[in-house]
Scaffold this motif. Structure first.
Motif, PDB file in Angstrom:
ATOM      1  N   LEU A 128       0.817  -1.222   0.000  1.00 54.79           N
ATOM      2  CA  LEU A 128       0.000   0.000   0.000  1.00 54.79           C
ATOM      3  C   LEU A 128       0.850   1.272   0.000  1.00 54.79           C
ATOM      4  CD1 LEU A 128      -2.897  -1.122   2.356  1.00 54.79           C
ATOM      5  CD2 LEU A 128      -3.090  -0.473  -0.047  1.00 54.79           C
ATOM      6  N   GLU A 129       2.036   1.214   0.636  1.00 51.48           N
ATOM      7  CA  GLU A 129       2.863   2.429   0.679  1.00 51.48           C
ATOM      8  C   GLU A 129       3.410   2.776  -0.705  1.00 51.48           C
ATOM      9  OE1 GLU A 129       3.450  -0.350   2.213  1.00 51.48           O
ATOM     10  OE2 GLU A 129       5.554  -0.956   2.067  1.00 51.48           O
ATOM     11  N   LYS A 130       3.511   1.767  -1.584  1.00 50.03           N
ATOM     12  CA  LYS A 130       3.935   2.054  -2.968  1.00 50.03           C
ATOM     13  C   LYS A 130       2.770   2.681  -3.731  1.00 50.03           C
ATOM     14  CE  LYS A 130       7.663  -0.146  -1.928  1.00 50.03           C
ATOM     15  NZ  LYS A 130       8.582   0.626  -1.143  1.00 50.03           N
ATOM     16  N   ALA A 131       1.581   2.131  -3.488  1.00 54.68           N
ATOM     17  CA  ALA A 131       0.390   2.643  -4.183  1.00 54.68           C
ATOM     18  C   ALA A 131       0.136   4.103  -3.802  1.00 54.68           C
ATOM     19  CB  ALA A 131      -0.821   1.789  -3.830  1.00 54.68           C
ATOM     20  N   ALA A 132       0.466   4.446  -2.543  1.00 52.82           N
ATOM     21  CA  ALA A 132       0.179   5.806  -2.068  1.00 52.82           C
ATOM     22  C   ALA A 132       0.870   6.847  -2.940  1.00 52.82           C
ATOM     23  CB  ALA A 132       0.624   5.948  -0.605  1.00 52.82           C
ATOM     24  N   VAL A 133       2.161   6.663  -3.194  1.00 47.20           N
ATOM     25  CA  VAL A 133       2.907   7.714  -3.908  1.00 47.20           C
ATOM     26  C   VAL A 133       2.562   7.771  -5.397  1.00 47.20           C
ATOM     27  CG1 VAL A 133       4.801   7.912  -2.270  1.00 47.20           C
ATOM     28  CG2 VAL A 133       4.966   6.221  -4.101  1.00 47.20           C
ATOM     29  N   VAL A 134       1.856   6.738  -5.876  1.00 46.20           N
ATOM     30  CA  VAL A 134       1.410   6.762  -7.272  1.00 46.20           C
ATOM     31  C   VAL A 134       0.155   7.649  -7.410  1.00 46.20           C
ATOM     32  CG1 VAL A 134       0.679   5.292  -9.219  1.00 46.20           C
ATOM     33  CG2 VAL A 134       2.478   4.519  -7.703  1.00 46.20           C
ATOM     34  N   GLY A 135      -0.491   7.939  -6.267  1.00 47.64           N
ATOM     35  CA  GLY A 135      -1.707   8.764  -6.282  1.00 47.64           C
ATOM     36  C   GLY A 135      -1.472  10.213  -6.670  1.00 47.64           C
ATOM     37  N   CYS A 136      -0.210  10.666  -6.639  1.00 54.89           N
ATOM     38  CA  CYS A 136       0.117  11.994  -7.183  1.00 54.89           C
ATOM     39  C   CYS A 136       1.491  11.962  -7.831  1.00 54.89           C
ATOM     40  CB  CYS A 136       0.046  13.104  -6.134  1.00 54.89           C
ATOM     41  SG  CYS A 136       0.647  14.679  -6.825  1.00 54.89           S
ATOM     42  N   GLY A 137       2.542  11.910  -7.019  1.00 60.08           N
ATOM     43  CA  GLY A 137       3.900  12.168  -7.511  1.00 60.08           C
ATOM     44  C   GLY A 137       4.344  11.315  -8.690  1.00 60.08           C
ATOM     45  N   VAL A 138       4.165  10.006  -8.564  1.00 56.34           N
ATOM     46  CA  VAL A 138       4.681   9.111  -9.609  1.00 56.34           C
ATOM     47  C   VAL A 138       3.933   9.348 -10.917  1.00 56.34           C
ATOM     48  CG1 VAL A 138       4.983   6.706 -10.301  1.00 56.34           C
ATOM     49  CG2 VAL A 138       5.403   7.384  -7.919  1.00 56.34           C
ATOM     50  N   THR A 139       2.623   9.356 -10.839  1.00 55.92           N
ATOM     51  CA  THR A 139       1.819   9.499 -12.066  1.00 55.92           C
ATOM     52  C   THR A 139       2.029  10.876 -12.681  1.00 55.92           C
ATOM     53  OG1 THR A 139       0.211   8.072 -10.976  1.00 55.92           O
ATOM     54  CG2 THR A 139      -0.476   9.109 -13.025  1.00 55.92           C
ATOM     55  N   THR A 140       2.077  11.913 -11.837  1.00 59.11           N
ATOM     56  CA  THR A 140       2.269  13.269 -12.366  1.00 59.11           C
ATOM     57  C   THR A 140       3.617  13.403 -13.064  1.00 59.11           C
ATOM     58  OG1 THR A 140       0.876  14.212 -10.636  1.00 59.11           O
ATOM     59  CG2 THR A 140       2.377  15.718 -11.743  1.00 59.11           C
ATOM     60  N   GLY A 141       4.674  12.892 -12.439  1.00 52.65           N
ATOM     61  CA  GLY A 141       6.003  13.023 -13.035  1.00 52.65           C
ATOM     62  C   GLY A 141       6.145  12.172 -14.285  1.00 52.65           C
ATOM     63  N   TRP A 142       5.792  10.901 -14.153  1.00 56.43           N
ATOM     64  CA  TRP A 142       5.904   9.966 -15.282  1.00 56.43           C
ATOM     65  C   TRP A 142       5.052  10.470 -16.457  1.00 56.43           C
ATOM     66  CZ3 TRP A 142       2.601   6.577 -17.914  1.00 56.43           C
ATOM     67  CH2 TRP A 142       3.204   5.502 -18.589  1.00 56.43           C
ATOM     68  N   GLY A 143       3.816  10.883 -16.143  1.00 55.10           N
ATOM     69  CA  GLY A 143       2.917  11.367 -17.201  1.00 55.10           C
ATOM     70  C   GLY A 143       3.393  12.685 -17.812  1.00 55.10           C
ATOM     71  N   SER A 144       4.087  13.510 -17.031  1.00 53.86           N
ATOM     72  CA  SER A 144       4.621  14.774 -17.586  1.00 53.86           C
ATOM     73  C   SER A 144       5.571  14.477 -18.735  1.00 53.86           C
ATOM     74  CB  SER A 144       5.355  15.573 -16.510  1.00 53.86           C
ATOM     75  OG  SER A 144       4.455  16.015 -15.524  1.00 53.86           O
ATOM     76  N   ALA A 145       6.380  13.421 -18.571  1.00 54.19           N
ATOM     77  CA  ALA A 145       7.317  13.044 -19.637  1.00 54.19           C
ATOM     78  C   ALA A 145       6.614  12.243 -20.734  1.00 54.19           C
ATOM     79  CB  ALA A 145       8.478  12.229 -19.049  1.00 54.19           C
ATOM     80  N   VAL A 146       5.803  11.266 -20.316  1.00 49.09           N
ATOM     81  CA  VAL A 146       5.260  10.306 -21.288  1.00 49.09           C
ATOM     82  C   VAL A 146       4.076  10.894 -22.064  1.00 49.09           C
ATOM     83  CG1 VAL A 146       4.156   8.034 -21.511  1.00 49.09           C
ATOM     84  CG2 VAL A 146       6.080   8.353 -19.937  1.00 49.09           C
ATOM     85  N   TYR A 147       3.150  11.515 -21.356  1.00 48.66           N
ATOM     86  CA  TYR A 147       1.950  12.035 -22.030  1.00 48.66           C
ATOM     87  C   TYR A 147       2.091  13.516 -22.404  1.00 48.66           C
ATOM     88  CZ  TYR A 147      -0.455   7.811 -20.393  1.00 48.66           C
ATOM     89  OH  TYR A 147      -0.830   6.523 -20.135  1.00 48.66           O
ATOM     90  N   ALA A 148       2.379  14.347 -21.401  1.00 46.27           N
ATOM     91  CA  ALA A 148       2.358  15.800 -21.657  1.00 46.27           C
ATOM     92  C   ALA A 148       3.484  16.203 -22.596  1.00 46.27           C
ATOM     93  CB  ALA A 148       2.443  16.558 -20.335  1.00 46.27           C
ATOM     94  N   ALA A 149       4.690  15.657 -22.369  1.00 45.12           N
ATOM     95  CA  ALA A 149       5.803  15.973 -23.274  1.00 45.12           C
ATOM     96  C   ALA A 149       5.769  15.075 -24.502  1.00 45.12           C
ATOM     97  CB  ALA A 149       7.143  15.819 -22.540  1.00 45.12           C
ATOM     98  N   GLY A 150       5.308  13.840 -24.324  1.00 48.59           N
ATOM     99  CA  GLY A 150       5.297  12.896 -25.446  1.00 48.59           C
ATOM    100  C   GLY A 150       6.701  12.473 -25.848  1.00 48.59           C
TER     101      GLY A 150
END
Ligand SMILES: NC(=O)c1ccc[n+]([C@@H]2O[C@H](COP(=O)([O-])OP(=O)(O)OC[C@H]3O[C@@H](n4cnc5c(N)ncnc54)[C@H](O)[C@@H]3O)[C@@H](O)[C@H]2O)c1
Ligand SMILES: [Zn+2]
Ligand SMILES: [Zn+2]
Length: 381
Positions: A172-194
């Motif tokens: 659960l402690e891994k899932a917690a940080v995916v609720g904002c930081g991980v998804t926001t950062g990863w998605g900034s590169a993968v989706y938003a920046a492409g």
């Protein structure tokens, strides 16, 4: 029920850990026992005043920003569900998303649930189901909650719109940080920046958000991933997450990018510093290639409305400057997907949380964020 939570009573004050009264979940709501919460920089913008609405504006719009329970990076186990909740039941493990997804609005239905229209009410701090509070102070005063979640507490009540069922075998402690930081950062590169295979990508600021942009860019096959970070050890840490080069300042990065790309410059730049700084835009744009893109993920002080931008280069170099919320990800799709990548050994989460704290030590946790001790600090309940 009685539980404990970290409350911010006003701008500039410390987080105050107190006993609170938590109501049972109403229609469409879920009571969750939280394992803990990541210490994202975003909650601090309310404490420092970056996101504090001026008193006259707040009064005109009937906005009450304080007192508020912080925290929007949590996960836990469902204890009880209110009427009408169908996607989770008691005992389920869930991650919490800092943006709700109603599934009914035009944004949700165009595949951009990070822009869900219900998010417009995030700043009101009440339950998005009926705009009333489930959290109350010991003296009976209504408490707001950060991002419809309020994860700086041992239990919370959140709308089903923000609750995402995950596999039982995910810590659960891994899932917690995916609720904002991980998804926001990863998605900034993968989706938003492409970011694409062979790209040169620059990430400015490699804290909890930016470090995940580094690993997102590396995962997409960028040839060069340049981590720009003022704190020495975080630059070294960025190499573990896939950085190929590092720079200690944006000026140094401008020089380095010119050299390693032989003047072609960077295809993608992500700005993920702790507090957005308008002075970073011009150098970030200047190291961006023709047709390249700068993604702005960092949160700025509300009063920051002016930016220096070379409009001639914007046009003739066909450069893009875009913002992103939640890394332009779809939480209900991407949170389980990122956790599956973790399980498969393809996403680094273990290395992300550098220190754990008790709820009572939350102010020390944020002090450590400011003094550069942490990639991500984590409150464990
Ligand atoms: N857009 C969104 O949806 C979203 C979501 C979450 C967080 N955020 C924002 O993203 C930003 C980053 O959050 P975080 O939790 O990673 O913060 P953080 O404080 O953990 O990390 C910021 C990092 O930037 C570095 N830094 C600061 N100034 C720098 C500079 N001039 N050059 C290079 N490095 C610099 C710091 O040393 C630190 O390592 C914050 O503004 C936060 O509010 C945005
Ligand atoms: Zn956050
Ligand atoms: Zn929606």
């Amino acid at each position: 029920m009685k539980t404990r939570a970290a409350i911010l009573w006003g701008q500039g004050q410390d987080w105050s850990v107190e006993e609170i009264e938590l109501d049972p979940p109403k229609t469409g709501e879920v009571l969750i026992k939280l394992v803990g919460s990541g210490l994202c920089h975003s909650d601090e913008h309310l404490r420092t005043g970056d996101l504090t609405v001026p008193a006259d504006v707040a009064q005109a719009l009937s906005i009450h920003q304080y007192p508020v329970i912080g925290g929007h990076e949590g996960a836990g186990e469902v204890v009880e569900v209110g009427p009408g909740v169908t996607s989770v039941k008691p005992g389920d493990h869930v991650a919490l998303s800092f943006m709700p997804a109603c599934g009914k609005c035009p944004s949700c239905n165009s595949g951009r649930t990070n822009l869900c229209d219900v998010g417009a009410f995030l700043g009101l701090g009440m339950q998005p189901t009926d705009f009333t509070a489930r959290h109350h102070s010991g003296a009976g005063q209504d408490l707001q909650i950060s991002c419809f979640l309020g994860t700086f507490g041992e239990y919370t009540v959140a709308s089903e719109m923000s609750v995402i069922k995950i596999d039982d075998d995910i810590p659960l402690e891994k899932a917690a940080v995916v609720g904002c930081g991980v998804t926001t950062g990863w998605g900034s590169a993968v989706y938003a920046a492409g970011v694409k295979a062979g790209d040169t990508a620059v990430i400015v600021g490699t804290g909890g958000i930016g470090m995940n942009a580094v690993q997102g860019a590396a995962m997409m096959g960028a040839e060069n991933v340049i981590a720009v970070e003022t704190v020495d050890w975080k630059r070294e840490k960025a190499r573990e997450f896939g950085a190929t080069h590092t720079a200690a300042s944006i000026e140094e990065a401008v020089q380095l990018v010119g050299e390693i790309t032989r003047g072609r410059l960077a295809d993608k730049v992500v700005i993920s510093v702790g507090v957005a700084d308008a002075d970073l835009i011009a150098p970030a744009m200047s190291m961006t290639a023709k047709g390249g893109r700068v993604v702005h993920t960092a949160v700025a002080p509300l009063a920051q409305t002016e930016v220096k931008l070379d409009l001639t280069e914007l046009t003739f170099w066909q450069r893009e400057l875009v913002g992103t919320v939640f890394g332009s990800a779809n939480p209900r799709y991407d949170i389980p997907r990122l956790l599956a990548l973790y399980k498969a050994g393809k996403l680094k989460l273990d290395e992300l949380v550098t220190n754990e704290y008790k709820l009572d030590d939350i102010n020390r946790g944020y002090d450590d964020m400011y003094n550069g001790t942490n990639i991500r600090g984590f409150l464990r309940y």
